[in-house]
Design an enzyme around this catalytic site. Structure first.
Site, mmCIF file in Angstrom:
data_model
loop_
_atom_site.group_PDB
_atom_site.id
_atom_site.type_symbol
_atom_site.label_atom_id
_atom_site.label_comp_id
_atom_site.label_asym_id
_atom_site.label_seq_id
_atom_site.Cartn_x
_atom_site.Cartn_y
_atom_site.Cartn_z
ATOM 1 N N LYS A 160 2.870 -2.336 -22.367
ATOM 2 C CA LYS A 160 3.097 -2.558 -21.196
ATOM 3 C C LYS A 160 1.566 -2.621 -20.576
ATOM 4 O O LYS A 160 0.677 -1.782 -20.247
ATOM 5 C CB LYS A 160 3.600 -1.274 -20.482
ATOM 6 C CG LYS A 160 4.354 -1.371 -19.065
ATOM 7 C CD LYS A 160 3.547 -1.702 -17.981
ATOM 8 C CE LYS A 160 2.583 -0.959 -17.549
ATOM 9 N NZ LYS A 160 1.564 -1.468 -16.466
ATOM 10 N N PRO A 161 1.086 -3.984 -20.260
ATOM 11 C CA PRO A 161 -0.306 -4.129 -19.935
ATOM 12 C C PRO A 161 -0.305 -4.030 -18.502
ATOM 13 O O PRO A 161 0.813 -3.898 -17.568
ATOM 14 C CB PRO A 161 -0.326 -5.754 -20.083
ATOM 15 C CG PRO A 161 0.959 -6.286 -20.167
ATOM 16 C CD PRO A 161 1.739 -5.214 -20.634
ATOM 17 N N ASP A 162 -1.633 -4.058 -17.851
ATOM 18 C CA ASP A 162 -1.611 -4.077 -16.396
ATOM 19 C C ASP A 162 -0.996 -5.328 -15.826
ATOM 20 O O ASP A 162 -1.129 -6.501 -16.322
ATOM 21 C CB ASP A 162 -3.075 -3.834 -15.785
ATOM 22 C CG ASP A 162 -3.012 -3.760 -14.315
ATOM 23 O OD1 ASP A 162 -3.278 -2.715 -14.195
ATOM 24 O OD2 ASP A 162 -2.894 -4.904 -13.816
ATOM 25 N N CYS A 218 -15.073 1.805 -19.568
ATOM 26 C CA CYS A 218 -14.697 2.934 -19.542
ATOM 27 C C CYS A 218 -16.341 3.815 -19.775
ATOM 28 O O CYS A 218 -16.445 5.033 -19.613
ATOM 29 C CB CYS A 218 -13.678 3.385 -20.273
ATOM 30 S SG CYS A 218 -13.722 2.942 -21.875
ATOM 31 N N TRP A 225 -6.329 -2.987 -16.764
ATOM 32 C CA TRP A 225 -6.708 -4.789 -16.711
ATOM 33 C C TRP A 225 -8.288 -4.661 -17.330
ATOM 34 O O TRP A 225 -8.647 -5.799 -17.390
ATOM 35 C CB TRP A 225 -6.703 -4.828 -15.294
ATOM 36 C CG TRP A 225 -7.334 -3.849 -14.272
ATOM 37 C CD1 TRP A 225 -6.665 -2.927 -13.707
ATOM 38 C CD2 TRP A 225 -8.566 -3.587 -14.115
ATOM 39 N NE1 TRP A 225 -7.512 -1.834 -13.006
ATOM 40 C CE2 TRP A 225 -8.785 -2.427 -13.315
ATOM 41 C CE3 TRP A 225 -9.736 -4.450 -14.539
ATOM 42 C CZ2 TRP A 225 -9.864 -1.639 -12.841
ATOM 43 C CZ3 TRP A 225 -11.094 -3.518 -14.063
ATOM 44 C CH2 TRP A 225 -11.143 -2.532 -13.108
ATOM 45 N N ASN A 226 -8.841 -3.719 -17.564
ATOM 46 C CA ASN A 226 -10.525 -3.946 -17.734
ATOM 47 C C ASN A 226 -10.856 -4.533 -19.106
ATOM 48 O O ASN A 226 -11.743 -5.270 -19.105
ATOM 49 C CB ASN A 226 -11.351 -2.518 -17.285
ATOM 50 C CG ASN A 226 -10.979 -1.449 -18.318
ATOM 51 O OD1 ASN A 226 -9.899 -1.697 -18.888
ATOM 52 N ND2 ASN A 226 -11.991 -0.733 -18.570
ATOM 53 N N GLU A 286 -15.508 8.757 -10.633
ATOM 54 C CA GLU A 286 -15.546 7.977 -11.393
ATOM 55 C C GLU A 286 -15.671 6.391 -10.127
ATOM 56 O O GLU A 286 -14.773 6.471 -9.608
ATOM 57 C CB GLU A 286 -14.569 7.506 -12.420
ATOM 58 C CG GLU A 286 -14.637 6.147 -13.181
ATOM 59 C CD GLU A 286 -13.715 6.171 -14.183
ATOM 60 O OE1 GLU A 286 -12.640 6.274 -13.908
ATOM 61 O OE2 GLU A 286 -13.850 5.627 -15.470
ATOM 62 N N GLY A 334 -6.156 4.574 -19.156
ATOM 63 C CA GLY A 334 -6.273 4.365 -17.799
ATOM 64 C C GLY A 334 -7.096 5.614 -17.248
ATOM 65 O O GLY A 334 -7.676 6.281 -17.642
ATOM 66 N N SER A 335 -6.382 5.849 -15.760
ATOM 67 C CA SER A 335 -7.263 6.729 -15.175
ATOM 68 C C SER A 335 -6.677 8.365 -15.534
ATOM 69 O O SER A 335 -5.609 8.487 -16.004
ATOM 70 C CB SER A 335 -6.951 6.475 -13.726
ATOM 71 O OG SER A 335 -5.501 6.554 -13.415
ATOM 72 N N GLU A 380 -6.835 8.038 -23.364
ATOM 73 C CA GLU A 380 -8.265 7.586 -23.266
ATOM 74 C C GLU A 380 -8.427 7.262 -21.642
ATOM 75 O O GLU A 380 -7.823 6.236 -21.193
ATOM 76 C CB GLU A 380 -8.319 6.132 -23.753
ATOM 77 C CG GLU A 380 -8.355 6.182 -25.316
ATOM 78 C CD GLU A 380 -8.933 6.990 -26.243
ATOM 79 O OE1 GLU A 380 -10.190 7.085 -25.713
ATOM 80 O OE2 GLU A 380 -8.666 7.154 -27.364
ATOM 81 N N LEU A 381 -9.203 8.226 -21.237
ATOM 82 C CA LEU A 381 -9.324 8.340 -19.547
ATOM 83 C C LEU A 381 -10.617 7.972 -19.127
ATOM 84 O O LEU A 381 -11.312 7.243 -19.642
ATOM 85 C CB LEU A 381 -8.539 9.671 -19.314
ATOM 86 C CG LEU A 381 -7.120 10.133 -19.833
ATOM 87 C CD1 LEU A 381 -6.904 11.425 -19.490
ATOM 88 C CD2 LEU A 381 -6.273 9.102 -19.597
#
Ligand code: NAD
Length: 540
Positions: free
Chosen positions: A201-203, A307, A177-178, A405, A251-252, A273-274
């Site tokens: 697939k978005p948040d 991030c 979502w960021n 984080e 995401g995470s 991309e974490l």
């Protein structure tokens, strides 16, 4: 806002029976031009998103089921065949128009991003700028990145070899979502230029922004079904991994590991991309006055929910106190606000869950002896999820925020006695996404950068110089990810490499078969002699 009416068919189904009509900030019939783009059979229920600035219900929309995901990928796959055959200049022209449209219509998406994510408008604009840059970059450079390459073949002159880049097919993009505009198009732009289709697939919290992207792509001339949106949470993300040909996940780290494991079983490519725990080192020779505004931005853009955001300040002890005096004064001056305009420096956290995580990290550090030099408090006077920009000193290594984080407006301070110690502290993390080094001596900073385990190292800036340089790959070392977005690497990730080798000379009696027909050990001797000559001539 207007009201949806019971009995409106699909719209009526969207109304939450527990809430009266006209409850949503954006009523279903207002957002219907966007939400009708969701690939859904209306069997998987309704999601209600929240306006972070006030906590009010923002919008409702239907969710996709796992069958809808399969359907979306099937549609995308059929459309992709024609798209891959579409001349590259037509594909780049669509993305070029997209880059123009996103600037022209920025006020629409800036409002939507702010309403869905709660961020300050300046942080939202960074997304618009990023997308315009990415579109321009791939429209101009894409053809070069995708161009066929001639490479030396087995037999000089007689073997002709070309290496082609083919689209993988359907790229699945799963994003958080960021950065609801920028992350979507970071994946989609190179994928589409390369001739792929994209299923996104978005948040759930930022689905409307993703749907606005779908509308804009259509307006830019993208043919139907090449960019489809499925709506839902982790189960729908997991369903997407089951069907696509490449998964681009942002995401995470915890979720990234699950996605990578399943993609590994399916033998599909991934770009991951974490998370990060990004350090920023202020060396002893830094010009403090000019550094402070950039360091503030590095720590508190998008309330730290970036991030690349800095969560660890590493200060040379000679300048630490002088730097902190200036830095904390500037942090205290930051304005928090909810306006859909450029008045606030810092916006809200996105959700109650984010507020809980930030509060837990700060309270844990304070309970273990840390001191809040600034902030350390929930700012419910501004909005339900606002948290004050926070600088923590004396954070023990056992504190949650020392290693995990936080993903919020919280930065901790470590003092070091030398550059060597700074490098050790910067690398003392499982992550390696972004790092920043400040020094007036750029050559020295470059030498330090070479020792930092991080996908990007930004000198005398926090993040924007790397993020905005679309030709340069971006991604993480260690637990911060695999693969890169942006530049040549970003488009190569969503292509297969195909080698086409042509053997000539058969009719002239100069083929491999002619050589083998010599019989006995003659072919081996001829070949060995030829290899020796090629080595002497340094032929590749
Ligand atoms: P998250 O991992 O919880 O969710 C990210 C996305 O994955 C969401 O769309 C979610 O619905 C989906 N998802 C959840 N479980 C899934 C599963 N099992 N299979 C497939 N999809 C699933 O991440 P988050 O907490 O919402 O986002 C914040 C994180 O994202 C932070 O760690 C941040 O550092 C990271 N991030 C990284 C970058 C980068 O470029 N490295 C950029 C932005 C955010």
């Amino acid at each position: 806002m207007s009201t949806a009416h019971e009995g409106d068919g699909a719209l009526g189904e969207l109304l939450d029976p527990e809430l009266p009509a006209a409850t949503y900030v954006l009523e279903p019939d207002v957002v219907e031009p966007l939400t009708r783009r969701i690939v859904t059979s209306h069997t998987a229920g309704t999601h209600r998103s929240t306006l972070p600035f006030t906590g009010a219900p923002l919008a409702a929309f239907p969710l996709s089921s796992p069958d809808d995901v399969a359907n979306a990928v099937g549609r995308a796959r059929r459309a992709q065949e024609g798209w891959a055959r579409t001349p590259l200049r037509e594909r780049t022209a669509v993305l070029d128009r997209l880059g123009v449209l996103v600037l022209e219509r920025q006020s629409e998406i800036l409002d939507l991003i702010q309403m869905e994510s709660g961020k300050a408008r300046r942080s939202a604009f960074e997304e618009v700028a990023d997308v315009a840059i990415a579109c321009r970059h791939y429209a101009v450079r894409g053809p070069g990145y995708l161009a066929d390459r001639r490479v030396p073949g087995l037999l000089p002159v007689l073997t002709g070899v070309r290496v082609h880049r083919r689209p993988v097919g359907v790229v699945g993009a799963i994003v958080p979502w960021n950065y609801p505009l920028s992350l979507v198009l970071s994946e989609a732009v190179p994928a589409l230029v390369a001739g792929n289709a994209v299923v996104l697939k978005p948040d759930p919290q930022t689905t409307l922004s993703a749907l606005w992207v779908a509308e804009l792509l259509q307006d830019a001339g993208l043919p139907e079904d090449l960019f489809l949106v499925v709506a839902g949470g982790g189960d729908i993300g997991a369903a997407l991994v089951e069907h696509v040909d490449h998964i681009a996940f942002t995401g995470s780290t915890a979720t990234g590991r699950k996605v990578a494991a399943r993609a590994g079983e399916r033998l599909i490519g991934t770009t991951l991309e974490l998370g990060g725990k990004n350090p920023l080192y202020v060396a002893a020779d830094t010009d403090l006055d000019s550094a402070v505004p950039g360091v503030v931005r590095a720590c508190f853009s998008n309330s730290g929910q970036l991030c690349m955001s800095i969560e660890r300040l590493v200060l040379h002890e000679r300048i630490a106190d002088a730097f902190l005096e200036r830095f904390t004064a500037a942090v205290r001056d930051l304005t928090l606000g909810t306006g859909l305009d450029y008045t606030a420096d810092v916006g809200s956290l996105v959700s109650a869950a984010q507020l809980e995580r930030v509060t837990r990290h700060v309270d844990d550090a304070l309970a273990q002896g840390a001191r809040a030099l600034v902030g350390g408090v929930h700012r419910s006077d501004v909005g339900p999820y606002f948290y004050a920009p926070t600088v923590l000193d004396d954070v023990p290594s056992s504190a949650l925020c020392a290693r995990e984080e936080t993903f919020g407006p919280v930065v901790s301070v470590t003092r070091v006695a030398s550059d060597d110690e700074a490098v050790r502290v910067m690398n003392d993390t499982e992550f390696g996404l972004n790092a920043s080094i400040w020094s007036v001596d750029v050559a020295r900073a470059r030498r330090l950068a070479a020792r930092v385990e991080s996908g990007t190292v930004v000198i005398n800036d926090g993040y924007a110089s790397a993020w905005g340089s679309a030709a340069a790959p971006m991604g993480g070392f260690k637990a911060s990810g695999q693969g890169r977005r942006h530049g040549r690497e970003g488009i190569e990730a969503v292509t297969e490499v195909q080698t086409v080798a042509v053997q000539r000379g058969a009719r002239l009696g100069a083929s491999l078969d002619t050589l083998y027909a010599l019989g006995g050990d003659t072919p081996s001797r001829v070949f060995s002699t030829a290899l020796g000559v090629m080595r002497k001539l340094r032929l590749p």
